[in-house]
Design a protein around this motif. Structure first.
Motif, PDB file in Angstrom:
ATOM      1  N   MET A   1       0.850  -1.185   0.000  1.00  0.00           N
ATOM      2  CA  MET A   1       0.000   0.000   0.000  1.00  0.00           C
ATOM      3  C   MET A   1       0.890   1.242   0.000  1.00  0.00           C
ATOM      4  SD  MET A   1      -3.202   0.844   2.533  1.00  0.00           S
ATOM      5  CE  MET A   1      -2.252   0.312   3.963  1.00  0.00           C
ATOM      6  N   GLU A   2       0.823   2.018  -1.059  1.00  0.00           N
ATOM      7  CA  GLU A   2       1.665   3.202  -1.191  1.00  0.00           C
ATOM      8  C   GLU A   2       1.129   4.336  -0.312  1.00  0.00           C
ATOM      9  OE1 GLU A   2       3.364   6.273  -4.617  1.00  0.00           O
ATOM     10  OE2 GLU A   2       2.148   4.529  -5.178  1.00  0.00           O
ATOM     11  N   ILE A   3       2.048   4.984   0.407  1.00  0.00           N
ATOM     12  CA  ILE A   3       1.678   6.074   1.296  1.00  0.00           C
ATOM     13  C   ILE A   3       2.496   7.310   0.944  1.00  0.00           C
ATOM     14  CG2 ILE A   3       1.570   6.867   3.693  1.00  0.00           C
ATOM     15  CD1 ILE A   3       1.319   3.992   4.578  1.00  0.00           C
ATOM     16  N   VAL A   4       1.812   8.448   0.868  1.00  0.00           N
ATOM     17  CA  VAL A   4       2.468   9.726   0.629  1.00  0.00           C
ATOM     18  C   VAL A   4       2.579  10.450   1.962  1.00  0.00           C
ATOM     19  CG1 VAL A   4       2.356  11.940  -0.574  1.00  0.00           C
ATOM     20  CG2 VAL A   4       1.521   9.860  -1.704  1.00  0.00           C
ATOM     21  N   ASP A   5       3.787  10.786   2.367  1.00  0.00           N
ATOM     22  CA  ASP A   5       3.983  11.477   3.639  1.00  0.00           C
ATOM     23  C   ASP A   5       3.807  12.981   3.476  1.00  0.00           C
ATOM     24  OD1 ASP A   5       4.633   9.502   5.702  1.00  0.00           O
ATOM     25  OD2 ASP A   5       6.353   9.016   4.437  1.00  0.00           O
ATOM     26  N   ARG A   6       2.890  13.548   4.281  1.00  0.00           N
ATOM     27  CA  ARG A   6       2.678  14.996   4.355  1.00  0.00           C
ATOM     28  C   ARG A   6       2.611  15.360   5.843  1.00  0.00           C
ATOM     29  NH1 ARG A   6       0.452  17.657  -0.245  1.00  0.00           N
ATOM     30  NH2 ARG A   6       0.315  19.476   1.123  1.00  0.00           N
ATOM     31  N   PRO A   7       3.756  15.448   6.502  1.00  0.00           N
ATOM     32  CA  PRO A   7       3.776  15.595   7.963  1.00  0.00           C
ATOM     33  C   PRO A   7       3.035  16.832   8.462  1.00  0.00           C
ATOM     34  CG  PRO A   7       5.952  15.046   7.120  1.00  0.00           C
ATOM     35  CD  PRO A   7       5.105  15.378   5.928  1.00  0.00           C
ATOM     36  N   SER A   8       2.260  16.624   9.515  1.00  0.00           N
ATOM     37  CA  SER A   8       1.575  17.711  10.217  1.00  0.00           C
ATOM     38  C   SER A   8       2.278  17.944  11.554  1.00  0.00           C
ATOM     39  CB  SER A   8       0.118  17.352  10.464  1.00  0.00           C
ATOM     40  OG  SER A   8      -0.490  18.286  11.339  1.00  0.00           O
ATOM     41  N   PRO A   9       2.404  19.204  11.968  1.00  0.00           N
ATOM     42  CA  PRO A   9       3.003  19.481  13.280  1.00  0.00           C
ATOM     43  C   PRO A   9       2.010  19.333  14.428  1.00  0.00           C
ATOM     44  CG  PRO A   9       2.429  21.539  12.225  1.00  0.00           C
ATOM     45  CD  PRO A   9       2.081  20.450  11.241  1.00  0.00           C
ATOM     46  N   ASN A  10       0.761  19.036  14.108  1.00  0.00           N
ATOM     47  CA  ASN A  10      -0.306  19.052  15.111  1.00  0.00           C
ATOM     48  C   ASN A  10      -0.484  17.681  15.757  1.00  0.00           C
ATOM     49  OD1 ASN A  10      -0.690  21.715  14.319  1.00  0.00           O
ATOM     50  ND2 ASN A  10      -2.243  21.165  12.806  1.00  0.00           N
ATOM     51  N   HIS A  11       0.350  17.399  16.737  1.00  0.00           N
ATOM     52  CA  HIS A  11       0.273  16.120  17.448  1.00  0.00           C
ATOM     53  C   HIS A  11       1.023  16.230  18.767  1.00  0.00           C
ATOM     54  CE1 HIS A  11       4.468  15.208  16.313  1.00  0.00           C
ATOM     55  NE2 HIS A  11       4.156  15.692  15.119  1.00  0.00           N
TER      56      HIS A  11
ATOM     57  N   THR B   1      -5.620   8.280  -3.135  1.00  0.00           N
ATOM     58  CA  THR B   1      -4.288   8.529  -2.596  1.00  0.00           C
ATOM     59  C   THR B   1      -4.328   8.547  -1.074  1.00  0.00           C
ATOM     60  OG1 THR B   1      -3.690   9.852  -4.524  1.00  0.00           O
ATOM     61  CG2 THR B   1      -2.328  10.116  -2.567  1.00  0.00           C
ATOM     62  N   LEU B   2      -3.388   7.837  -0.467  1.00  0.00           N
ATOM     63  CA  LEU B   2      -3.309   7.749   0.987  1.00  0.00           C
ATOM     64  C   LEU B   2      -2.170   8.626   1.495  1.00  0.00           C
ATOM     65  CD1 LEU B   2      -4.081   6.484   3.721  1.00  0.00           C
ATOM     66  CD2 LEU B   2      -2.578   4.557   3.160  1.00  0.00           C
ATOM     67  N   TYR B   3      -2.519   9.594   2.338  1.00  0.00           N
ATOM     68  CA  TYR B   3      -1.538  10.494   2.934  1.00  0.00           C
ATOM     69  C   TYR B   3      -1.367  10.160   4.410  1.00  0.00           C
ATOM     70  CZ  TYR B   3      -2.559  13.339  -1.219  1.00  0.00           C
ATOM     71  OH  TYR B   3      -2.740  13.780  -2.505  1.00  0.00           O
ATOM     72  N   ARG B   4      -0.111  10.130   4.855  1.00  0.00           N
ATOM     73  CA  ARG B   4       0.176   9.962   6.276  1.00  0.00           C
ATOM     74  C   ARG B   4       0.605  11.303   6.831  1.00  0.00           C
ATOM     75  NH1 ARG B   4       3.742   5.140   7.215  1.00  0.00           N
ATOM     76  NH2 ARG B   4       5.156   6.329   5.891  1.00  0.00           N
ATOM     77  N   LEU B   5      -0.149  11.804   7.812  1.00  0.00           N
ATOM     78  CA  LEU B   5       0.104  13.117   8.382  1.00  0.00           C
ATOM     79  C   LEU B   5       0.789  13.041   9.741  1.00  0.00           C
ATOM     80  CD1 LEU B   5      -2.121  13.512   6.190  1.00  0.00           C
ATOM     81  CD2 LEU B   5      -3.056  15.322   7.604  1.00  0.00           C
ATOM     82  N   VAL B   6       0.425  12.021  10.535  1.00  0.00           N
ATOM     83  CA  VAL B   6       0.962  11.864  11.883  1.00  0.00           C
ATOM     84  C   VAL B   6       1.286  10.388  12.106  1.00  0.00           C
ATOM     85  CG1 VAL B   6       0.459  12.072  14.360  1.00  0.00           C
ATOM     86  CG2 VAL B   6      -0.358  13.828  12.774  1.00  0.00           C
ATOM     87  N   ASP B   7       2.444  10.100  12.685  1.00  0.00           N
ATOM     88  CA  ASP B   7       2.802   8.720  12.994  1.00  0.00           C
ATOM     89  C   ASP B   7       1.794   8.120  13.967  1.00  0.00           C
ATOM     90  OD1 ASP B   7       5.037   8.772  11.377  1.00  0.00           O
ATOM     91  OD2 ASP B   7       6.430   9.247  13.018  1.00  0.00           O
ATOM     92  N   GLU B   8       1.520   6.838  13.817  1.00  0.00           N
ATOM     93  CA  GLU B   8       0.527   6.178  14.661  1.00  0.00           C
ATOM     94  C   GLU B   8       0.900   6.191  16.143  1.00  0.00           C
ATOM     95  OE1 GLU B   8      -0.441   2.300  13.234  1.00  0.00           O
ATOM     96  OE2 GLU B   8      -0.725   2.991  11.170  1.00  0.00           O
TER      97      GLU B   8
END
Length: 235
Positions: A1-11, A58-65
């Protein structure tokens, strides 16, 4: 499963050593995916999610689990608050008034299967934002295909052959009934009886009784029989 990383600072840190117990589904209610990314990744808005799925799949990852994303806000599920610390949030690129695209649903199904397996969760752990914040939130809304997820063992669907007390059974399933009957009924119908209206009726009581019997919340699960392991389907 392809993931596009778009990091968010909100965590932040998951409080009290909390582990992932829930997966909360949202819709963005915005015109386009880039609009949602801009909001979810902007520190001024103080909101985020772990994942965002675009209408094109498209799957975006914003915050690590491992981190506590700021997606749920105030609310309760199964008698416990701070849902952010106990959950993974998934935003779905949808305006809230139209059907969810096939590409989005296909990606969501693959993601949910992976999350449920890795975190060792029962399908009942997949809930709506409106479930844990009835009266305050309405997403992902009546257009979302909950029954489709249940058919694939990725969520739950009630047995409609039972009867019971609507609010008592709602509490047993996990709804925060302190918000009142009208709010709980609205949240329940958005997920299980889309576009139904009027006072509580036999179908509402039957379906809620089915949820309470077959999918009691973790708070009450100690007195219920052990649920089957995945894959799990009920229609």
């Amino acid at each position: 499963m392809e993931i596009v990383d778009r990091p968010s600072p909100n965590h932040g840190d998951r409080r009290g050593g909390a582990r992932v117990e829930l997966i909360v589904l949202h819709h963005t209610a915005m015109p386009a995916c880039e609009d949602a990314l801009g909001r979810l990744c902007n520190p001024e808005h103080e909101v985020s999610s772990h994942y965002l799925i675009g209408r094109d799949g498209t799957l975006y990852r914003l915050v690590d689990e491992e981190r506590r994303a700021w997606h749920a806000g105030e609310g309760r599920w199964a008698g416990r608050d701070d849902v952010n610390s106990r959950s993974i949030g998934i935003e779905l690129d949808n305006d809230g008034s139209s059907a969810f695209e096939e590409e989005l649903m296909t990606t969501l199904e693959a993601l949910l299967e992976d999350l449920l397996e890795r975190h060792e969760l029962h399908p009942k752990a997949v809930i709506a934002h409106s479930d844990m914040a009835p009266g305050r939130k309405s997403d992902p809304g009546p257009w979302f295909e909950w029954k489709r997820l249940a058919e694939k063992g990725l969520s739950v669907w009630p047995d409609p052959a039972l009867q019971g007390d609507f609010m008592r059974d709602a509490a047993f399933f996990g709804y925060p009934v302190e918000v009142g009957e009208a709010a709980v009924l609205s949240a329940f119908r958005q997920r299980f009886r889309p576009f139904a209206d009027g006072p509580i009726g036999t179908p509402d009581r039957a379906m809620m009784a089915g949820l309470a019997r077959h999918f009691p919340s973790d708070v009450t699960e100690r007195t219920a029989s052990r649920v089957p392991s995945r894959p799990f389907r009920t229609l």
